[in-house]
Scaffold this motif. Structure first.
Motif, short mmCIF file in Angstrom:
data_model
loop_
_atom_site.label_atom_id
_atom_site.label_comp_id
_atom_site.label_asym_id
_atom_site.label_seq_id
_atom_site.Cartn_x
_atom_site.Cartn_y
_atom_site.Cartn_z
N ASP A 76 0.03 8.31 5.65
CA ASP A 76 -0.02 7.40 4.95
C ASP A 76 0.66 6.18 5.34
O ASP A 76 1.00 5.32 4.83
N TRP A 77 0.90 5.89 6.61
CA TRP A 77 1.95 5.05 7.17
C TRP A 77 1.31 3.73 6.70
O TRP A 77 2.08 2.94 6.84
N GLU A 78 0.00 3.52 7.06
CA GLU A 78 -0.42 2.19 6.86
C GLU A 78 -0.33 1.60 5.45
O GLU A 78 -0.14 0.42 5.05
N GLU A 79 -0.48 2.44 4.59
CA GLU A 79 -0.35 2.13 3.02
C GLU A 79 1.10 1.76 2.85
O GLU A 79 1.45 0.96 2.14
N ARG A 80 2.18 2.75 3.47
CA ARG A 80 3.81 2.39 3.38
C ARG A 80 3.80 1.13 3.91
O ARG A 80 4.55 0.19 3.33
N LYS A 81 3.24 0.76 5.29
CA LYS A 81 3.48 -0.61 5.72
C LYS A 81 3.10 -1.84 4.76
O LYS A 81 3.91 -2.71 4.73
N LYS A 82 1.94 -1.38 4.31
CA LYS A 82 1.46 -2.74 3.37
C LYS A 82 2.50 -2.83 2.06
O LYS A 82 2.68 -4.01 1.75
N ARG A 83 2.92 -1.67 1.46
CA ARG A 83 3.71 -1.79 0.54
C ARG A 83 5.16 -2.40 0.85
O ARG A 83 5.67 -3.05 -0.10
#
Length: 89
Positions: A76-83
């Motif tokens: 889920d790295w892309e979601e974490r990056k957005k957060r």
């Protein structure tokens, strides 16, 4: 990070210090520098920053191979990056 998965890279030194423009950096010699503001973030966002830097010891750029490693270690790295982008760093 999924239990049992570890990034196979060597960090020789870790330091915490205030950083104006970055959350973290890593040198080719394995010195990991973390922004002290990471201590105030949710744990999963700090984990993203650390994994991101460790993957740079395997791949120096943000290309396709880098993204494949990130997906392997943090699906889920892309979601974490957005957060993370919602925080000032």
């Amino acid at each position: 990070m999924e239990q049992g998965k570890t990034v196979k890279s060597k960090v020789k030194q870790i330091q915490l210090r205030p950083m104006k423009r970055k959350w973290a950096s890593i040198s080719t010699t394995g010195r990991l520098t973390l922004n002290t503001e990471l201590l105030d973030l949710p744990k999963e966002l700090g984990e993203f920053v650390i994994v991101h830097e460790l993957v740079h010891l395997l791949v120096p750029n943000h290309g396709k191979v880098f993204k494949c490693f990130m997906s392997a270690y943090l699906p889920d790295w892309e979601e974490r990056k957005k957060r993370l982008q919602g925080f000032v760093g």
